[in-house]
Design an enzyme around this catalytic site. Structure first.
Site, PDB file in Angstrom:
ATOM      1  N   HIS A  80     -30.677  -7.405  14.394  1.00 50.38           N
ATOM      2  CA  HIS A  80     -31.636  -7.978  15.045  1.00 50.38           C
ATOM      3  C   HIS A  80     -32.889  -8.478  14.621  1.00 50.38           C
ATOM      4  CE1 HIS A  80     -33.117  -8.307  19.500  1.00 50.38           C
ATOM      5  NE2 HIS A  80     -34.226  -8.127  19.206  1.00 50.38           N
ATOM      6  N   ASP A 131     -36.212 -10.588  15.143  1.00 50.63           N
ATOM      7  CA  ASP A 131     -37.277 -10.968  15.934  1.00 50.63           C
ATOM      8  C   ASP A 131     -38.030 -12.125  15.539  1.00 50.63           C
ATOM      9  OD1 ASP A 131     -36.950  -8.946  18.287  1.00 50.63           O
ATOM     10  OD2 ASP A 131     -37.287  -7.621  16.724  1.00 50.63           O
ATOM     11  N   HIS A 183     -33.266 -12.887  18.189  1.00 44.46           N
ATOM     12  CA  HIS A 183     -34.092 -12.894  19.484  1.00 44.46           C
ATOM     13  C   HIS A 183     -35.245 -13.771  19.455  1.00 44.46           C
ATOM     14  CE1 HIS A 183     -36.617 -10.134  22.376  1.00 44.46           C
ATOM     15  NE2 HIS A 183     -36.381 -11.255  22.823  1.00 44.46           N
ATOM     16  N   MET A 200     -38.515 -15.366  20.478  1.00 47.00           N
ATOM     17  CA  MET A 200     -39.528 -15.181  21.487  1.00 47.00           C
ATOM     18  C   MET A 200     -40.419 -16.270  20.974  1.00 47.00           C
ATOM     19  SD  MET A 200     -40.011 -11.096  21.013  1.00 47.00           S
ATOM     20  CE  MET A 200     -38.793 -11.056  19.579  1.00 47.00           C
ATOM     21  N   MET A 233     -35.508  -6.659  28.695  1.00 46.01           N
ATOM     22  CA  MET A 233     -36.544  -5.981  27.806  1.00 46.01           C
ATOM     23  C   MET A 233     -37.078  -4.966  28.424  1.00 46.01           C
ATOM     24  SD  MET A 233     -36.894  -7.978  24.990  1.00 46.01           S
ATOM     25  CE  MET A 233     -38.252  -6.940  24.314  1.00 46.01           C
ATOM     26  N   ASP A 283     -33.798  -3.735  24.780  1.00 42.34           N
ATOM     27  CA  ASP A 283     -34.519  -3.993  23.466  1.00 42.34           C
ATOM     28  C   ASP A 283     -35.934  -3.424  24.048  1.00 42.34           C
ATOM     29  OD1 ASP A 283     -35.906  -4.683  21.249  1.00 42.34           O
ATOM     30  OD2 ASP A 283     -35.672  -7.023  21.519  1.00 42.34           O
TER      31      ASP A 283
END
Ligand code: DX5
Ligand code: ZN
Length: 217
Positions: free
Chosen positions: A29, A31, A62, A64, A133, A171
């Site tokens: 994963h 971020d 992921h 953001m 989330m 997550d």
């Protein structure tokens, strides 16, 4: 049941060996934070491209970030096997999910703790995963928000109604102490940063999380 350790809690100076340490996981994963959608800055496409060259397992991005409509397809084109954008930031989520899929990646949307799922249920046929989330996005090592479990159940019920194989990822604050309630609520992909990289053996932590989650499969 799949485990996706977050490299946010890894040593950023040694990411190749940190990826090798979780080779027994299902996904890595990654971020991506842009300092606008969240108040933190991590890494972007050039680093993801380098990680893809050395990762022993597929990469779960992921994002953001603001304006995922513009930036997210590039991660899929680079070879990331799963690309998650935040629904709060997407201008045209259907078009975006289709662009990610047509570039060959699994597409997913993420919901912040304060974002309801119901308005987005109609998007289910367009995606391969929904990320619920369980902390406010932005930082590793925060406390798990058990109040998100009803949302996980709600997504699981909607996926059942719609049919198809849509995964549900959680997550934030996922650990040996919290993973079972996530699995019980219907999650099947578990992101864990500090619980994996803070452990003495990352690989052993992955195995432990896998076993605990499987009890509720
Ligand atoms: C938070 C990130 C998470 C984070 C999880 O915004 O999306 O992936 O790394 O870290 P832990 O597992 O420590 O909560
Ligand atoms: Zn994440």
């Amino acid at each position: 049941m799949q485990i996706s350790p977050s490299i946010l809690s890894a040593d950023f100076a040694n990411l190749e060996s940190e990826l090798a340490a979780i080779a027994n996981a299902d996904w890595a994963h990654v971020d991506v934070m842009d300092n606008h959608f969240v108040p933190n800055l991590t890494l972007g496409l050039p680093v993801v491209e380098s990680l893809l060259k050395v990762s022993p397992i597929p990469i779960d991005c992921h994002l953001m970030i603001e304006d995922p409509d513009r930036w997210a397809p590039g991660y899929a084109e680079a070879g990331a096997q799963s690309v998650t954008f935040h629904i709060e930031a997407a201008a045209d989520p259907i078009r975006l999910a289709r662009a990610i899929r047509s570039a060959g990646a699994r597409a997913a949307f993420a919901l912040k703790p304060g974002t309801d799922f119901a308005p987005y249920e109609e998007l289910l046929p367009e995606v391969d995963m929904v990320l619920v989330m369980t902390v406010e996005p932005g930082f590793g090592g925060q406390s798990f928000m058990a109040d998100q479990m009803p949302k996980v159940r709600q997504v699981r019920e909607a996926v059942r109604r719609h049919g198809g194989e849509i995964w549900i990822q959680v997550d934030g604050g996922v650990s040996a102490a919290t993973i079972e309630q996530c699995a019980e609520a219907g999650a099947d992909v578990f992101v864990a940063g500090s619980a994996v990289y803070g452990a003495e053996s990352a690989a052993a932590a992955v195995e432990q999380l896998r076993e605990l989650s499987a009890r509720h499969g």
